[in-house]
Design a protein around this motif. Structure first.
Motif, PDB file in Angstrom:
ATOM      1  N   TYR A 177      -2.117  15.587  -0.734  1.00 54.84           N
ATOM      2  CA  TYR A 177      -1.442  15.495  -2.037  1.00 54.84           C
ATOM      3  C   TYR A 177       0.039  15.146  -1.888  1.00 54.84           C
ATOM      4  O   TYR A 177       0.913  15.794  -2.471  1.00 54.84           O
ATOM      5  CB  TYR A 177      -1.607  16.809  -2.820  1.00 54.84           C
ATOM      6  CG  TYR A 177      -3.045  17.209  -3.010  1.00 54.84           C
ATOM      7  CD1 TYR A 177      -3.829  16.597  -3.993  1.00 54.84           C
ATOM      8  CD2 TYR A 177      -3.633  18.167  -2.185  1.00 54.84           C
ATOM      9  CE1 TYR A 177      -5.164  16.948  -4.157  1.00 54.84           C
ATOM     10  CE2 TYR A 177      -4.968  18.521  -2.340  1.00 54.84           C
ATOM     11  CZ  TYR A 177      -5.722  17.904  -3.334  1.00 54.84           C
ATOM     12  OH  TYR A 177      -7.049  18.247  -3.488  1.00 54.84           O
ATOM     13  N   THR A 178       0.307  14.118  -1.115  1.00 55.84           N
ATOM     14  CA  THR A 178       1.685  13.665  -0.954  1.00 55.84           C
ATOM     15  C   THR A 178       1.696  12.151  -0.877  1.00 55.84           C
ATOM     16  O   THR A 178       0.646  11.506  -0.721  1.00 55.84           O
ATOM     17  CB  THR A 178       2.326  14.259   0.314  1.00 55.84           C
ATOM     18  OG1 THR A 178       3.684  13.842   0.401  1.00 55.84           O
ATOM     19  CG2 THR A 178       1.587  13.799   1.566  1.00 55.84           C
ATOM     20  N   GLU A 179       2.875  11.553  -0.984  1.00 53.66           N
ATOM     21  CA  GLU A 179       3.009  10.103  -0.913  1.00 53.66           C
ATOM     22  C   GLU A 179       3.863   9.670   0.262  1.00 53.66           C
ATOM     23  O   GLU A 179       4.090   8.481   0.442  1.00 53.66           O
ATOM     24  CB  GLU A 179       3.617   9.567  -2.217  1.00 53.66           C
ATOM     25  CG  GLU A 179       2.744   9.792  -3.443  1.00 53.66           C
ATOM     26  CD  GLU A 179       3.354   9.221  -4.697  1.00 53.66           C
ATOM     27  OE1 GLU A 179       4.565   8.880  -4.661  1.00 53.66           O
ATOM     28  OE2 GLU A 179       2.642   9.095  -5.708  1.00 53.66           O
ATOM     29  N   LYS A 186       0.795  -1.224   0.000  1.00 45.98           N
ATOM     30  CA  LYS A 186       0.000   0.000   0.000  1.00 45.98           C
ATOM     31  C   LYS A 186       0.831   1.280   0.000  1.00 45.98           C
ATOM     32  O   LYS A 186       0.406   2.302  -0.552  1.00 45.98           O
ATOM     33  CB  LYS A 186      -0.934   0.011   1.215  1.00 45.98           C
ATOM     34  CG  LYS A 186      -1.970  -1.113   1.208  1.00 45.98           C
ATOM     35  CD  LYS A 186      -2.817  -1.098   2.462  1.00 45.98           C
ATOM     36  CE  LYS A 186      -3.823  -2.239   2.484  1.00 45.98           C
ATOM     37  NZ  LYS A 186      -4.856  -2.106   1.424  1.00 45.98           N
ATOM     38  N   PHE A 187       2.022   1.246   0.625  1.00 45.63           N
ATOM     39  CA  PHE A 187       2.818   2.471   0.798  1.00 45.63           C
ATOM     40  C   PHE A 187       4.254   2.223   0.347  1.00 45.63           C
ATOM     41  O   PHE A 187       4.767   1.112   0.438  1.00 45.63           O
ATOM     42  CB  PHE A 187       2.780   2.933   2.258  1.00 45.63           C
ATOM     43  CG  PHE A 187       1.390   3.086   2.804  1.00 45.63           C
ATOM     44  CD1 PHE A 187       0.534   4.066   2.314  1.00 45.63           C
ATOM     45  CD2 PHE A 187       0.912   2.240   3.802  1.00 45.63           C
ATOM     46  CE1 PHE A 187      -0.758   4.202   2.804  1.00 45.63           C
ATOM     47  CE2 PHE A 187      -0.372   2.365   4.298  1.00 45.63           C
ATOM     48  CZ  PHE A 187      -1.217   3.345   3.796  1.00 45.63           C
ATOM     49  N   GLY A 238      -3.615   3.324  10.987  1.00 48.05           N
ATOM     50  CA  GLY A 238      -4.495   2.454  10.217  1.00 48.05           C
ATOM     51  C   GLY A 238      -4.282   2.677   8.732  1.00 48.05           C
ATOM     52  O   GLY A 238      -3.875   3.772   8.299  1.00 48.05           O
ATOM     53  N   PHE A 239      -4.534   1.646   7.947  1.00 41.22           N
ATOM     54  CA  PHE A 239      -4.332   1.756   6.498  1.00 41.22           C
ATOM     55  C   PHE A 239      -5.152   2.897   5.909  1.00 41.22           C
ATOM     56  O   PHE A 239      -4.635   3.742   5.175  1.00 41.22           O
ATOM     57  CB  PHE A 239      -4.723   0.444   5.799  1.00 41.22           C
ATOM     58  CG  PHE A 239      -3.711  -0.658   5.948  1.00 41.22           C
ATOM     59  CD1 PHE A 239      -2.352  -0.390   6.013  1.00 41.22           C
ATOM     60  CD2 PHE A 239      -4.118  -1.977   6.005  1.00 41.22           C
ATOM     61  CE1 PHE A 239      -1.416  -1.404   6.139  1.00 41.22           C
ATOM     62  CE2 PHE A 239      -3.199  -3.003   6.126  1.00 41.22           C
ATOM     63  CZ  PHE A 239      -1.849  -2.722   6.200  1.00 41.22           C
ATOM     64  N   GLN A 240      -6.443   2.915   6.227  1.00 39.66           N
ATOM     65  CA  GLN A 240      -7.309   3.917   5.619  1.00 39.66           C
ATOM     66  C   GLN A 240      -6.980   5.315   6.116  1.00 39.66           C
ATOM     67  O   GLN A 240      -6.977   6.288   5.344  1.00 39.66           O
ATOM     68  CB  GLN A 240      -8.779   3.596   5.893  1.00 39.66           C
ATOM     69  CG  GLN A 240      -9.745   4.371   5.006  1.00 39.66           C
ATOM     70  CD  GLN A 240      -9.495   4.131   3.524  1.00 39.66           C
ATOM     71  OE1 GLN A 240      -9.448   2.983   3.071  1.00 39.66           O
ATOM     72  NE2 GLN A 240      -9.313   5.208   2.768  1.00 39.66           N
ATOM     73  N   GLY A 241      -6.703   5.430   7.406  1.00 39.42           N
ATOM     74  CA  GLY A 241      -6.347   6.736   7.947  1.00 39.42           C
ATOM     75  C   GLY A 241      -5.091   7.292   7.307  1.00 39.42           C
ATOM     76  O   GLY A 241      -5.013   8.490   7.006  1.00 39.42           O
ATOM     77  N   MET A 242      -4.101   6.425   7.088  1.00 38.10           N
ATOM     78  CA  MET A 242      -2.858   6.858   6.456  1.00 38.10           C
ATOM     79  C   MET A 242      -3.110   7.236   5.001  1.00 38.10           C
ATOM     80  O   MET A 242      -2.626   8.267   4.513  1.00 38.10           O
ATOM     81  CB  MET A 242      -1.821   5.736   6.541  1.00 38.10           C
ATOM     82  CG  MET A 242      -0.408   6.139   6.121  1.00 38.10           C
ATOM     83  SD  MET A 242       0.401   7.162   7.377  1.00 38.10           S
ATOM     84  CE  MET A 242       0.596   8.690   6.482  1.00 38.10           C
ATOM     85  N   ALA A 243      -3.863   6.403   4.301  1.00 35.50           N
ATOM     86  CA  ALA A 243      -4.157   6.674   2.890  1.00 35.50           C
ATOM     87  C   ALA A 243      -4.923   7.982   2.733  1.00 35.50           C
ATOM     88  O   ALA A 243      -4.652   8.778   1.821  1.00 35.50           O
ATOM     89  CB  ALA A 243      -4.945   5.509   2.294  1.00 35.50           C
ATOM     90  N   ASN A 244      -5.879   8.229   3.630  1.00 29.33           N
ATOM     91  CA  ASN A 244      -6.652   9.471   3.565  1.00 29.33           C
ATOM     92  C   ASN A 244      -5.767  10.688   3.809  1.00 29.33           C
ATOM     93  O   ASN A 244      -5.904  11.716   3.127  1.00 29.33           O
ATOM     94  CB  ASN A 244      -7.774   9.451   4.594  1.00 29.33           C
ATOM     95  CG  ASN A 244      -8.886   8.485   4.236  1.00 29.33           C
ATOM     96  OD1 ASN A 244      -8.986   8.039   3.094  1.00 29.33           O
ATOM     97  ND2 ASN A 244      -9.711   8.145   5.215  1.00 29.33           N
ATOM     98  N   ALA A 245      -4.860  10.589   4.789  1.00 28.34           N
ATOM     99  CA  ALA A 245      -3.966  11.709   5.087  1.00 28.34           C
ATOM    100  C   ALA A 245      -3.086  12.038   3.889  1.00 28.34           C
ATOM    101  O   ALA A 245      -2.885  13.217   3.549  1.00 28.34           O
ATOM    102  CB  ALA A 245      -3.104  11.383   6.307  1.00 28.34           C
TER     103      ALA A 245
END
Length: 226
Positions: free
Chosen positions: A183-185, A157-158, A171-178
């Motif tokens: 607009y960063t990776e 995922k990252f 959490g996966f979703q929390g990190m992905a949302n942030a």
């Protein structure tokens, strides 16, 4: 200030400051370079260096808690290292368990449990049995294998370990949302709440102190470890 009088004698304030600055319990050393899970952490970046410095100070000055973690480490690190190696994962990931639980079968106010602090739903998704009779989050080997599955999923995922490690807290979703909302990776480029912003640097601080305890004022003999 050159000095001041106390009881008729002159106190050399600068010399006192120098004396205290050399004590084991003050001024932890931030390394000039550092790798975590094989990735170089750029400590020439002032922001990263200061964030790590903060966690080193907290870790070093939490004397009793850090000392107990060090004493427990030889009981659990061989288990972690064996299972991480069997899963082709970096051995540095064991410091996540240190940051999570202090190497105890803890229970958080939110309901996370065990040495890897897994929530019930996450534990079940990772293949652990959690019911009214058995809770495998408390099983050191099985919970470590479950944590390995989480880390493997985070690789998909990252793109880097600081972001993957922060996702363990966020959490996966929390990190992905942030990442998406900002607009960063990369975790280093995001703004987060204090707990998540500090999390990766706490893990780094434990790695640094536990790899060279005497450098940070913790002097243990083989007999001292559990």
């Amino acid at each position: 200030i050159v000095g001041c009088k106390e009881g008729g004698s002159v106190i050399d304030v600068p010399s006192i400051k120098r004396e205290f600055a050399n004590k084991d319990l003050l001024l932890p050393t931030v390394p000039k370079s550092l790798k975590f899970c094989g990735e170089e952490i750029d400590l020439n970046d002032d922001d990263l260096r200061e964030r790590l410095d903060r966690e080193l100070i907290v870790t070093k000055h939490s004397d009793a808690a850090t000392l107990l973690i060090l004493k427990r480490s030889r009981r659990y690190f061989p288990i972690f290292d064996s299972i991480l190696a069997a899963n082709n994962l970096p051995l540095d990931l064991k410091y996540v368990a240190v940051a999570e639980s202090g190497l105890t079968n803890a229970t958080s106010p939110a309901g996370a449990m065990g040495i890897w602090q897994l929530m019930e739903g996450t534990a079940k998704e990772l293949g652990l049995q959690v019911d009214e009779f058995i809770d495998e989050r408390l099983h050191y080997h099985k919970s470590t294998k479950a944590a390995c599955q989480y880390f493997k999923q985070s690789i998909e995922k990252f793109q880097d370990w600081p972001t993957r490690i922060t996702s363990y807290n966020r959490g996966f979703q929390g990190m992905a949302n942030a990442l998406a909302n900002q607009y960063t990776e990369h975790f280093f480029d995001t703004q987060m709440n204090s707990e998540s912003a500090r999390y990766f640097f706490r893990v780094l601080a434990y790695k640094i102190v536990m790899e060279d305890p005497s450098q940070y004022g913790f002097h243990l003999t083989d007999y001292d470890y559990y």
